[in-house]
Design a protein around this motif. Structure first.
Motif, PDB file in Angstrom:
ATOM      1  N   VAL A   7      -9.281 -12.091 -22.442  1.00 28.81           N
ATOM      2  CA  VAL A   7     -10.770 -12.062 -22.333  1.00 28.81           C
ATOM      3  C   VAL A   7     -11.265 -11.249 -23.559  1.00 28.81           C
ATOM      4  O   VAL A   7     -12.401 -11.801 -24.122  1.00 28.81           O
ATOM      5  CB  VAL A   7     -10.843 -11.097 -21.190  1.00 28.81           C
ATOM      6  CG1 VAL A   7     -12.274 -10.647 -20.859  1.00 28.81           C
ATOM      7  CG2 VAL A   7     -10.349 -11.686 -19.832  1.00 28.81           C
ATOM      8  N   VAL A   8     -10.583 -10.280 -24.239  1.00 32.70           N
ATOM      9  CA  VAL A   8     -11.070  -9.579 -25.234  1.00 32.70           C
ATOM     10  C   VAL A   8     -11.212 -10.328 -26.484  1.00 32.70           C
ATOM     11  O   VAL A   8     -12.001 -10.444 -26.999  1.00 32.70           O
ATOM     12  CB  VAL A   8     -10.162  -8.228 -25.527  1.00 32.70           C
ATOM     13  CG1 VAL A   8     -10.395  -7.797 -26.882  1.00 32.70           C
ATOM     14  CG2 VAL A   8     -10.286  -7.349 -24.316  1.00 32.70           C
ATOM     15  N   TYR A  63      -5.211 -18.155 -27.592  1.00 33.97           N
ATOM     16  CA  TYR A  63      -5.354 -16.616 -26.892  1.00 33.97           C
ATOM     17  C   TYR A  63      -4.371 -16.690 -25.964  1.00 33.97           C
ATOM     18  O   TYR A  63      -3.593 -15.667 -25.581  1.00 33.97           O
ATOM     19  CB  TYR A  63      -6.839 -16.609 -26.583  1.00 33.97           C
ATOM     20  CG  TYR A  63      -7.833 -16.268 -27.401  1.00 33.97           C
ATOM     21  CD1 TYR A  63      -7.833 -15.267 -28.375  1.00 33.97           C
ATOM     22  CD2 TYR A  63      -8.558 -17.429 -27.821  1.00 33.97           C
ATOM     23  CE1 TYR A  63      -8.647 -15.100 -29.093  1.00 33.97           C
ATOM     24  CE2 TYR A  63      -9.588 -17.219 -28.911  1.00 33.97           C
ATOM     25  CZ  TYR A  63      -9.540 -16.149 -29.590  1.00 33.97           C
ATOM     26  OH  TYR A  63     -10.477 -16.023 -30.556  1.00 33.97           O
ATOM     27  N   LEU A  64      -4.060 -17.894 -25.274  1.00 33.64           N
ATOM     28  CA  LEU A  64      -2.844 -18.074 -24.261  1.00 33.64           C
ATOM     29  C   LEU A  64      -1.604 -17.977 -24.993  1.00 33.64           C
ATOM     30  O   LEU A  64      -0.615 -17.167 -24.559  1.00 33.64           O
ATOM     31  CB  LEU A  64      -2.801 -19.241 -23.549  1.00 33.64           C
ATOM     32  CG  LEU A  64      -4.176 -19.557 -22.616  1.00 33.64           C
ATOM     33  CD1 LEU A  64      -3.869 -20.920 -21.923  1.00 33.64           C
ATOM     34  CD2 LEU A  64      -4.150 -18.309 -21.487  1.00 33.64           C
ATOM     35  N   LEU A 114     -13.241  -8.114 -17.909  1.00 27.40           N
ATOM     36  CA  LEU A 114     -14.088  -9.215 -17.422  1.00 27.40           C
ATOM     37  C   LEU A 114     -15.143  -8.613 -17.202  1.00 27.40           C
ATOM     38  O   LEU A 114     -16.481  -9.027 -17.391  1.00 27.40           O
ATOM     39  CB  LEU A 114     -13.544  -9.841 -16.065  1.00 27.40           C
ATOM     40  CG  LEU A 114     -12.372 -10.569 -16.539  1.00 27.40           C
ATOM     41  CD1 LEU A 114     -11.669 -10.881 -15.190  1.00 27.40           C
ATOM     42  CD2 LEU A 114     -12.864 -12.124 -16.992  1.00 27.40           C
ATOM     43  N   THR A 115     -15.528  -7.296 -16.616  1.00 27.43           N
ATOM     44  CA  THR A 115     -16.844  -6.607 -16.196  1.00 27.43           C
ATOM     45  C   THR A 115     -17.407  -6.286 -17.813  1.00 27.43           C
ATOM     46  O   THR A 115     -18.727  -6.569 -17.628  1.00 27.43           O
ATOM     47  CB  THR A 115     -16.638  -5.313 -15.800  1.00 27.43           C
ATOM     48  OG1 THR A 115     -16.026  -5.307 -14.544  1.00 27.43           O
ATOM     49  CG2 THR A 115     -17.884  -4.627 -15.490  1.00 27.43           C
ATOM     50  N   CYS A 116     -16.936  -5.893 -18.653  1.00 30.88           N
ATOM     51  CA  CYS A 116     -17.589  -5.813 -19.993  1.00 30.88           C
ATOM     52  C   CYS A 116     -17.795  -6.971 -20.455  1.00 30.88           C
ATOM     53  O   CYS A 116     -19.126  -7.180 -21.206  1.00 30.88           O
ATOM     54  CB  CYS A 116     -16.359  -5.056 -20.965  1.00 30.88           C
ATOM     55  SG  CYS A 116     -16.160  -3.135 -20.338  1.00 30.88           S
ATOM     56  N   ARG A 117     -17.030  -7.990 -20.679  1.00 27.45           N
ATOM     57  CA  ARG A 117     -17.646  -9.302 -21.142  1.00 27.45           C
ATOM     58  C   ARG A 117     -19.034  -9.940 -20.388  1.00 27.45           C
ATOM     59  O   ARG A 117     -19.659 -10.176 -21.264  1.00 27.45           O
ATOM     60  CB  ARG A 117     -16.167 -10.365 -20.738  1.00 27.45           C
ATOM     61  CG  ARG A 117     -16.794 -11.716 -20.942  1.00 27.45           C
ATOM     62  CD  ARG A 117     -15.536 -12.861 -20.702  1.00 27.45           C
ATOM     63  NE  ARG A 117     -16.208 -14.023 -20.843  1.00 27.45           N
ATOM     64  CZ  ARG A 117     -16.399 -14.860 -21.924  1.00 27.45           C
ATOM     65  NH1 ARG A 117     -15.896 -14.290 -23.113  1.00 27.45           N
ATOM     66  NH2 ARG A 117     -16.830 -16.286 -21.950  1.00 27.45           N
ATOM     67  N   GLU A 160     -12.748 -16.909 -17.642  1.00 31.27           N
ATOM     68  CA  GLU A 160     -12.840 -15.899 -16.626  1.00 31.27           C
ATOM     69  C   GLU A 160     -11.751 -16.400 -15.646  1.00 31.27           C
ATOM     70  O   GLU A 160     -11.259 -15.636 -14.717  1.00 31.27           O
ATOM     71  CB  GLU A 160     -14.073 -15.751 -16.297  1.00 31.27           C
ATOM     72  CG  GLU A 160     -15.241 -14.826 -17.046  1.00 31.27           C
ATOM     73  CD  GLU A 160     -16.614 -15.468 -17.139  1.00 31.27           C
ATOM     74  OE1 GLU A 160     -16.903 -16.039 -16.412  1.00 31.27           O
ATOM     75  OE2 GLU A 160     -17.138 -15.014 -18.026  1.00 31.27           O
ATOM     76  N   GLY A 161     -11.766 -17.639 -15.338  1.00 28.20           N
ATOM     77  CA  GLY A 161     -10.568 -18.194 -14.522  1.00 28.20           C
ATOM     78  C   GLY A 161      -9.190 -17.921 -14.933  1.00 28.20           C
ATOM     79  O   GLY A 161      -8.232 -17.678 -14.370  1.00 28.20           O
TER      80      GLY A 161
END
Length: 503
Positions: free
Chosen positions: A150-151, A55-56, A198-201, A14-15
């Motif tokens: 995030v996904v 993921y990065l 981020l909201t869905c996570r 999230e950060g």
């Protein structure tokens, strides 16, 4: 849903998701003191570990592809609309601590009276470093790419499979909604994409307060996002967080009403929210009834085709998750709109739907694991690899495929002519030009669009003769027609462009 609403620490993703674009747009979301280490290998109770590094890497590759496509399109004068010029002009105003006036929309036009997107002011620090519309294209590429982190990590942590996480990150990054948005140059919805991810996570992980916190800033992205915030509240209510859900739903509806009924009309030179006409009037400008609007929407094959493709990229398993409700506000206004640009799969309008449906797929795949139907359980196990394969197959016919073609990087005579025309206009002057050159001049000129600048007489006129040639063959005669109060002389002409100076 997993009952992890009160667990801590928060994951590093999230950060990180806010941090990747923060490099470009100075949006910093510091990680909590108790966050996992840099490798991101820790996981909250009930979730599989998911190292951040893979993921990065995926996000870095996606960012490079998005930006390369955008840069080539800009550098070779293939800009599809006037929007990059509009946002370039507004961000420059913010960077210079001026009111966001966008002369391209009309002399002295306040952009907050058009769409309410104050979030773009966050790009001002980037513009100080890189005063060019290209900086906006890079910021968008970074924001889109960050949302893939995030996904992907959410998929791995929830489904317990790195292959699923990496696969879904790729499927998401190559999704048609994001690719079409990249093709459409920069738009304010670039900020909404990671916020919605981020909201869905947070909703998937049962972190209700965090979901609301990520959703609330959406009201600063665009006026219609208030309704999406309200739908997040509705999902929270359905999930059992009734007080917070009701409060967030009320906040979202209030923000939407306040924005379109008060703030935009107050800022607009027209004194009203002009986009109501997209619903109330046909493309020919004729009034239409609500019944006709609804009937046309429901009978529209193009609109339903877009919905089909939206759900098909999830193997339709997104329908097993309440998160899919978050697409309804956006689909609602697009169905009701009389503008054909809103109906199909092109332009940037579907980008904000991609994180919603792909994370709804994750939620749906988890939900069917306990289904009494054996076939559904089996389907849930293979749906993510299938979605990845479908994304790779579709990518062969989507915009990023152009990066594999040598002709994409080949400058023709028209490119050279456009550059010569730009060089013929001194910096700091006011100029009227066409869509093809608008964005290229916003950084160091006061720019007007030829279709909205009738009340001013700029220092220079730069005409794309390919656009005007069927109307008038003489640029001086065209200048006299559009600006009868001033006199202009031709200072430069090529096969494709003409430059005139006010005498």
């Amino acid at each position: 849903m997993l009952d992890v609403g009160n667990k801590s620490p928060e994951e590093a993703v999230e950060g990180a998701a806010a941090g990747v674009p923060a490099v470009a747009v100075a949006v910093a979301v510091p990680a909590p003191a108790s966050a996992p280490d840099a490798a991101g290998t820790e996981a909250p109770a009930g979730l599989a570990p998911a190292p951040l590094r893979p993921y990065l890497i995926v996000a870095g590759v996606l960012c490079a592809l998005y930006f390369l496509y955008s840069w080539v399109q800009y550098a070779y004068f293939r800009t599809p609309s006037w929007d990059l010029g509009i946002f370039g002009q507004s961000v420059r105003a913010y960077a210079e601590f001026r009111a966001p006036v966008v002369d391209i929309k009309g002399p002295g036009f306040p952009i907050l009276g058009d769409h309410f997107s104050p979030v773009t002011a966050l790009l001002a620090p980037l513009y100080w470093i890189w005063p060019s519309p290209v900086a906006l294209l890079f910021a968008q590429a970074a924001l889109f790419a960050a949302s893939s982190v995030v996904v992907g990590r959410t998929a791995q942590q929830v489904l317990g499979s790195r292959a699923a996480g990496i696969g879904l990150a790729i499927a998401y990054g190559l999704s048609w909604g994001l690719q079409e948005a990249v093709k459409s140059d920069f738009h304010e919805i670039a900020f909404a994409v990671p916020l919605l991810a981020l909201t869905c996570r947070a909703l998937i992980l049962g972190r209700w307060s965090l979901a609301a916190s990520w959703a609330i800033p959406l009201i600063l992205v665009k006026e219609d996002m208030g309704l999406t915030v309200a739908m997040v509240g509705a999902v929270l209510f359905l999930k059992g967080s009734r007080r917070l859900g009701a409060a967030l739903a009320g906040f979202g509806v209030t923000a939407f009403a306040l924005t379109v009924l008060v703030l935009i009309p107050a800022a607009s030179s027209l004194g009203q929210y002009d986009y109501w006409s997209k619903i109330e009037k046909t493309g020919e400008g004729a009034d239409t009834s609500f019944g006709q609007i609804v009937g046309d929407a429901l009978a529209s094959g193009e609109r339903w085709e877009m919905v089909f493709h939206l759900l098909a990229i999830t193997g339709f398993l997104a329908l097993r998750s309440p998160l899919v409700l978050l697409v309804l506000p956006t689909l609602g206004w697009r169905f009701l709109s009389q503008d054909p640009n809103h109906w199909g799969m092109h332009w940037h309008y579907s980008a904000i739907l991609m994180p919603v449906v792909l994370l709804a797929l994750v939620d749906g795949a988890r939900a069917v694991r306990t289904s009494p139907r054996a076939w559904l359980v089996s389907y849930g196990r293979v749906v993510v690899p299938v979605a990845t394969a479908v994304a790779l197959a579709l990518a062969a016919n989507l915009p990023l495929r152009e990066l594999l073609r040598p002709e994409t990087y080949r400058a023709d005579a028209r490119v050279a002519q456009a550059r010569e025309a730009l060089a013929a206009v001194p910096e700091g002057t006011s100029v009227e030009t066409d869509v093809s050159l608008l964005a290229h001049m916003t950084a160091d000129h006061r720019v007007y669009w030829a279709g909205t600048s009738r009340d001013v007489d700029p220092d220079y006129l730069v005409y794309d003769l390919r656009g005007w040639s069927q109307q008038v063959s003489d640029p001086v005669a065209l200048a006299s027609q559009l600006h009868p109060r001033a006199r202009y002389e031709l200072t430069h002409r090529s096969e494709g462009f003409a430059v005139l100076r006010r005498t």
